[in-house]
Design a protein around this motif. Structure first.
Motif, PDB file in Angstrom:
ATOM      1  N   PHE A 288     -14.121   9.753   5.244  1.00  0.00           N
ATOM      2  CA  PHE A 288     -13.603  10.339   3.785  1.00  0.00           C
ATOM      3  C   PHE A 288     -14.207   9.958   2.783  1.00  0.00           C
ATOM      4  CE2 PHE A 288     -10.194  11.640   5.987  1.00  0.00           C
ATOM      5  CZ  PHE A 288     -10.490  13.498   6.421  1.00  0.00           C
ATOM      6  N   GLY A 289     -14.769   8.642   3.092  1.00  0.00           N
ATOM      7  CA  GLY A 289     -15.330   7.493   1.651  1.00  0.00           C
ATOM      8  C   GLY A 289     -14.303   6.139   1.194  1.00  0.00           C
ATOM      9  N   ILE A 290     -14.804   5.626   1.412  1.00  0.00           N
ATOM     10  CA  ILE A 290     -14.052   4.216   0.228  1.00  0.00           C
ATOM     11  C   ILE A 290     -12.795   4.773  -0.458  1.00  0.00           C
ATOM     12  CG2 ILE A 290     -13.828   2.484  -0.656  1.00  0.00           C
ATOM     13  CD1 ILE A 290     -16.897   1.740   0.757  1.00  0.00           C
ATOM     14  N   ASP A 291     -13.395   6.002  -1.168  1.00  0.00           N
ATOM     15  CA  ASP A 291     -12.719   6.117  -2.381  1.00  0.00           C
ATOM     16  C   ASP A 291     -11.656   7.134  -2.555  1.00  0.00           C
ATOM     17  OD1 ASP A 291     -13.769   4.808  -4.300  1.00  0.00           O
ATOM     18  OD2 ASP A 291     -14.559   6.221  -5.292  1.00  0.00           O
ATOM     19  N   VAL A 292     -11.904   7.788  -1.122  1.00  0.00           N
ATOM     20  CA  VAL A 292     -10.779   8.686  -0.808  1.00  0.00           C
ATOM     21  C   VAL A 292      -9.948   8.417   0.117  1.00  0.00           C
ATOM     22  CG1 VAL A 292      -9.940  10.878   0.810  1.00  0.00           C
ATOM     23  CG2 VAL A 292     -12.155  11.246  -1.061  1.00  0.00           C
ATOM     24  N   ALA A 293     -10.336   7.032   1.051  1.00  0.00           N
ATOM     25  CA  ALA A 293     -10.024   7.111   2.099  1.00  0.00           C
ATOM     26  C   ALA A 293      -8.678   5.868   1.960  1.00  0.00           C
ATOM     27  CB  ALA A 293     -10.647   6.131   3.297  1.00  0.00           C
ATOM     28  N   LYS A 294      -9.097   5.157   0.462  1.00  0.00           N
ATOM     29  CA  LYS A 294      -7.982   3.831   0.300  1.00  0.00           C
ATOM     30  C   LYS A 294      -6.863   4.653  -0.032  1.00  0.00           C
ATOM     31  CE  LYS A 294     -10.303   2.905  -4.577  1.00  0.00           C
ATOM     32  NZ  LYS A 294     -10.606   2.258  -5.651  1.00  0.00           N
ATOM     33  N   TRP A 295      -6.829   5.659  -0.937  1.00  0.00           N
ATOM     34  CA  TRP A 295      -6.032   6.405  -1.783  1.00  0.00           C
ATOM     35  C   TRP A 295      -4.778   6.829  -0.381  1.00  0.00           C
ATOM     36  CZ3 TRP A 295      -3.284   5.369  -5.828  1.00  0.00           C
ATOM     37  CH2 TRP A 295      -4.165   5.034  -7.043  1.00  0.00           C
ATOM     38  N   ILE A 296      -5.861   7.573   0.723  1.00  0.00           N
ATOM     39  CA  ILE A 296      -4.826   8.170   1.807  1.00  0.00           C
ATOM     40  C   ILE A 296      -3.756   7.031   2.831  1.00  0.00           C
ATOM     41  CG2 ILE A 296      -5.008   9.361   4.458  1.00  0.00           C
ATOM     42  CD1 ILE A 296      -7.436  10.501   3.773  1.00  0.00           C
ATOM     43  N   THR A 297      -4.112   5.888   2.552  1.00  0.00           N
ATOM     44  CA  THR A 297      -3.997   4.718   3.416  1.00  0.00           C
ATOM     45  C   THR A 297      -2.836   3.700   2.373  1.00  0.00           C
ATOM     46  OG1 THR A 297      -5.766   3.444   3.973  1.00  0.00           O
ATOM     47  CG2 THR A 297      -4.033   2.074   3.741  1.00  0.00           C
ATOM     48  N   VAL A 298      -2.759   3.950   1.470  1.00  0.00           N
ATOM     49  CA  VAL A 298      -1.519   3.266   0.345  1.00  0.00           C
ATOM     50  C   VAL A 298      -0.520   4.751   0.346  1.00  0.00           C
ATOM     51  CG1 VAL A 298      -2.474   1.923  -1.223  1.00  0.00           C
ATOM     52  CG2 VAL A 298      -2.319   4.445  -1.352  1.00  0.00           C
ATOM     53  N   PHE A 334       3.225  -3.174  -5.570  1.00  0.00           N
ATOM     54  CA  PHE A 334       2.023  -4.332  -6.233  1.00  0.00           C
ATOM     55  C   PHE A 334       1.123  -4.917  -6.036  1.00  0.00           C
ATOM     56  CE2 PHE A 334       1.584  -8.447  -7.349  1.00  0.00           C
ATOM     57  CZ  PHE A 334       1.355  -8.492  -8.892  1.00  0.00           C
ATOM     58  N   PHE A 335       1.081  -5.032  -4.682  1.00  0.00           N
ATOM     59  CA  PHE A 335      -0.187  -5.767  -3.902  1.00  0.00           C
ATOM     60  C   PHE A 335      -1.138  -5.205  -3.629  1.00  0.00           C
ATOM     61  CE2 PHE A 335       2.775  -8.477  -3.322  1.00  0.00           C
ATOM     62  CZ  PHE A 335       2.649  -9.319  -3.753  1.00  0.00           C
ATOM     63  N   GLN A 336      -0.919  -3.446  -3.580  1.00  0.00           N
ATOM     64  CA  GLN A 336      -1.556  -2.581  -3.830  1.00  0.00           C
ATOM     65  C   GLN A 336      -2.854  -2.343  -4.937  1.00  0.00           C
ATOM     66  OE1 GLN A 336       0.240   0.424  -2.408  1.00  0.00           O
ATOM     67  NE2 GLN A 336       0.408   0.039  -0.416  1.00  0.00           N
ATOM     68  N   PHE A 340      -5.263  -4.046  -3.413  1.00  0.00           N
ATOM     69  CA  PHE A 340      -6.562  -3.900  -1.949  1.00  0.00           C
ATOM     70  C   PHE A 340      -7.199  -2.247  -2.891  1.00  0.00           C
ATOM     71  CE2 PHE A 340      -6.042   0.305   0.531  1.00  0.00           C
ATOM     72  CZ  PHE A 340      -6.658  -0.158   1.340  1.00  0.00           C
ATOM     73  N   LEU A 341      -6.290  -1.945  -3.903  1.00  0.00           N
ATOM     74  CA  LEU A 341      -6.929  -0.676  -4.433  1.00  0.00           C
ATOM     75  C   LEU A 341      -8.323  -0.377  -4.752  1.00  0.00           C
ATOM     76  CD1 LEU A 341      -3.646   1.772  -5.665  1.00  0.00           C
ATOM     77  CD2 LEU A 341      -5.938   2.308  -3.896  1.00  0.00           C
ATOM     78  N   PRO A 342      -7.674  -2.170  -6.410  1.00  0.00           N
ATOM     79  CA  PRO A 342      -9.712  -2.071  -7.040  1.00  0.00           C
ATOM     80  C   PRO A 342     -10.514  -2.490  -5.988  1.00  0.00           C
ATOM     81  CG  PRO A 342      -8.076  -3.248  -7.735  1.00  0.00           C
ATOM     82  CD  PRO A 342      -7.415  -2.985  -6.604  1.00  0.00           C
ATOM     83  N   ASP A 343     -10.414  -2.868  -4.263  1.00  0.00           N
ATOM     84  CA  ASP A 343     -11.646  -3.142  -3.805  1.00  0.00           C
ATOM     85  C   ASP A 343     -11.251  -4.092  -2.192  1.00  0.00           C
ATOM     86  OD1 ASP A 343     -14.192  -4.935  -1.850  1.00  0.00           O
ATOM     87  OD2 ASP A 343     -14.736  -5.425  -3.787  1.00  0.00           O
ATOM     88  N   ASN A 347     -10.767  -7.144  -0.238  1.00  0.00           N
ATOM     89  CA  ASN A 347      -9.482  -7.837  -0.231  1.00  0.00           C
ATOM     90  C   ASN A 347      -8.456  -7.784   0.677  1.00  0.00           C
ATOM     91  OD1 ASN A 347     -10.186  -9.174  -2.845  1.00  0.00           O
ATOM     92  ND2 ASN A 347      -9.611  -7.228  -4.211  1.00  0.00           N
ATOM     93  N   ASP A 348      -9.350  -7.604   1.876  1.00  0.00           N
ATOM     94  CA  ASP A 348      -7.943  -6.762   2.833  1.00  0.00           C
ATOM     95  C   ASP A 348      -7.317  -7.464   3.116  1.00  0.00           C
ATOM     96  OD1 ASP A 348     -10.328  -7.540   3.826  1.00  0.00           O
ATOM     97  OD2 ASP A 348     -10.047  -5.938   5.218  1.00  0.00           O
ATOM     98  N   VAL A 349      -7.870  -8.782   3.965  1.00  0.00           N
ATOM     99  CA  VAL A 349      -7.019  -9.697   4.057  1.00  0.00           C
ATOM    100  C   VAL A 349      -5.774 -10.300   2.724  1.00  0.00           C
ATOM    101  CG1 VAL A 349      -7.047 -12.179   4.917  1.00  0.00           C
ATOM    102  CG2 VAL A 349      -8.698 -10.427   5.426  1.00  0.00           C
ATOM    103  N   LYS A 350      -6.402 -10.217   1.954  1.00  0.00           N
ATOM    104  CA  LYS A 350      -5.451 -11.154   1.040  1.00  0.00           C
ATOM    105  C   LYS A 350      -4.329 -10.183   0.486  1.00  0.00           C
ATOM    106  CE  LYS A 350      -7.603 -12.986  -3.443  1.00  0.00           C
ATOM    107  NZ  LYS A 350      -7.767 -13.024  -4.320  1.00  0.00           N
ATOM    108  N   TYR A 351      -4.813  -8.218   0.447  1.00  0.00           N
ATOM    109  CA  TYR A 351      -3.346  -7.123   0.348  1.00  0.00           C
ATOM    110  C   TYR A 351      -3.123  -7.934   1.796  1.00  0.00           C
ATOM    111  CZ  TYR A 351      -1.458  -2.723   1.487  1.00  0.00           C
ATOM    112  OH  TYR A 351      -0.665  -1.984   1.915  1.00  0.00           O
ATOM    113  N   GLN A 352      -3.372  -7.996   2.606  1.00  0.00           N
ATOM    114  CA  GLN A 352      -2.418  -7.617   3.722  1.00  0.00           C
ATOM    115  C   GLN A 352      -1.371  -8.990   4.280  1.00  0.00           C
ATOM    116  OE1 GLN A 352      -4.576  -7.564   7.463  1.00  0.00           O
ATOM    117  NE2 GLN A 352      -6.145  -5.212   7.464  1.00  0.00           N
ATOM    118  N   ALA A 353      -2.043 -10.072   2.972  1.00  0.00           N
ATOM    119  CA  ALA A 353      -1.036 -11.442   3.759  1.00  0.00           C
ATOM    120  C   ALA A 353      -0.019 -11.503   2.687  1.00  0.00           C
ATOM    121  CB  ALA A 353      -2.914 -12.825   3.484  1.00  0.00           C
TER     122      ALA A 353
END
Length: 386
Positions: A288-298, A334-336, A340-343, A347-353
């Motif tokens: 789906f590409g990064i932009d679509v996939a990140k919204w599916i994720t959150v 808030f952390f998303q 996460f959403l900006p990059d 920032n995946d590790v920082k978001y997860q932690a």
């Protein structure tokens, strides 16, 4: 309890715990060049030897990462440390937590030495034995992709021979199924429900990693198989062990919660998008590409938790637990937005932690809500019988 591909997928649900380092994802070091020696892939970094540890890492930190099965591991050749690394202990934590949530949901757990022993043995089955089995079998079938993403892993580096890996996952599987049978006997089950569940989970683990099905290559199906196994199966084991009162609505509730696990699984796909494309793997960011996939994720993470909160309030009548789940969802949003959403790649590790400790606390609140509801039902039944 299926893992995902080593190099990105072997430690995904370990992101459910508060971790400062992301386990098992694509190595950030320069891509290695592989040369085969005696059937094993031995890899050198483009500049010097790549042990998986960065130059400025402390040796003790790198050794610890090896023992835990995390990215940045050292190349120490102690055989027992390497075998433990292959089992990825860092991925056991969510399964152990899931058993605790299931025990709470039973409404029948009491703090006795016997129950503590039962819980500890069930956690040992779910974590070191059966999750260890799935991690080893995953590494075995992923030895080629590991040569690209994590060449310092035990099998592609040659530290563990292929036949040794087969022997290890066979022993872990046998031990896990035996312990499941022991737990059924200890709980006095007429039907060995925990053994059946362990067999089912082990089968899912196999078809997730092994050809011809290899569910991990199917995108949505593989991601959901991972999420459901890491959340639902240990919960079921804990609830069956102490209450043997797992109902269809609670089973469906845990499966629903597993959709949030799907979102967590997708988080770890972003950084490995290059390797996935190269090997033809259909991860969500690739499809789906990064932009679509990140919204599916959150979306999967947040909507699932809010839906669970609604069920806990209106289905179980546990409004305070429902409110707690909602409040625990807010910092995740808030952390998303912040990380996460900006990059999502950076920032995946920082978001997860930052965010995932709130998710696992929400799962515990759900388990406590179900347990409180079951305890009220038991009390009402006993009152009517008097």
């Amino acid at each position: 309890h299926p893992p995902r591909e080593s190099g990105r997928r072997n430690g995904q649900m370990a992101s459910l715990v508060d971790m400062a380092v992301e386990p098992g994802m694509m190595a950030s070091e320069p891509r290695a060049r592989g040369a085969r020696h005696g059937g094993a892939v031995r890899c050198r970094a483009s500049e010097g030897d790549n042990s998986g540890a960065t130059a400025d890492e402390e040796p003790d930190s790198s050794d610890l990462k090896q023992i835990l099965g995390m990215k940045g591991a050292s190349m120490a050749e102690n055989k027992w440390k390497v075998r433990l690394q292959l089992m990825k202990p860092v991925t056991w934590v969510p399964l152990i937590w899931g058993v605790a949530c299931g025990a709470a949901a039973s409404g029948a757990y009491t703090w006795t030495f016997e129950n503590i022993g039962k819980a500890a043995l069930c956690m040992f089955m779910s974590g070191p034995l059966l999750t260890g089995y799935t991690q080893v079998i995953n590494d075995y079938y992923d030895r080629e992709i590991d040569a690209i993403n994590e060449p310092y892993r035990p099998i592609p580096s040659g530290l563990i021979k292929e036949w040794e890996a087969v022997l290890q996952f066979s022993l872990l599987l046998s031990g896990g199924l035996y312990v499941a049978w022991v737990l059924d006997q200890w709980a006095g089950h007429d039907t060995p429900v925990i053994l059946y569940e362990a067999m089912f989970g082990s089968l899912i683990s196999y078809i997730y990693s092994a050809p011809p099905l290899k569910l991990k290559q199917t995108g949505w199906i593989g991601s959901y198989a991972l999420g459901s196994s890491y959340i639902a199966l240990p919960w079921w084991a804990g609830q069956l062990l102490f209450g043997n009162n797992l109902t269809w609505d609670v089973a469906l509730l845990t499966i629903l919660y597993s959709i949030a696990g799907l979102g967590i699984a997708i988080v770890n796909d972003f950084k490995s998008i290059e390797g996935d494309r190269e090997l033809g793997l259909k991860s969500l960011p690739v499809e789906f590409g990064i932009d679509v996939a990140k919204w599916i994720t959150v979306g999967t993470i947040d909507v699932t938790q809010l839906a669970v909160a609604l069920y806990v309030n209106y289905g179980l009548g546990e409004k305070w637990f429902s409110l707690a789940i909602v409040l625990l969802t807010l910092p995740q949003i808030f952390f998303q937005v912040r990380y996460f959403l900006p990059d999502p790649v950076k920032n995946d590790v920082k978001y997860q932690a930052s965010a995932q400790p709130f998710l696992v606390l929400g799962i515990l609140m759900t388990g406590l809500a179900v347990g409180h509801y079951n305890q009220n039902l038991l009390d009402a039944t006993q009152t009517m019988a008097m």
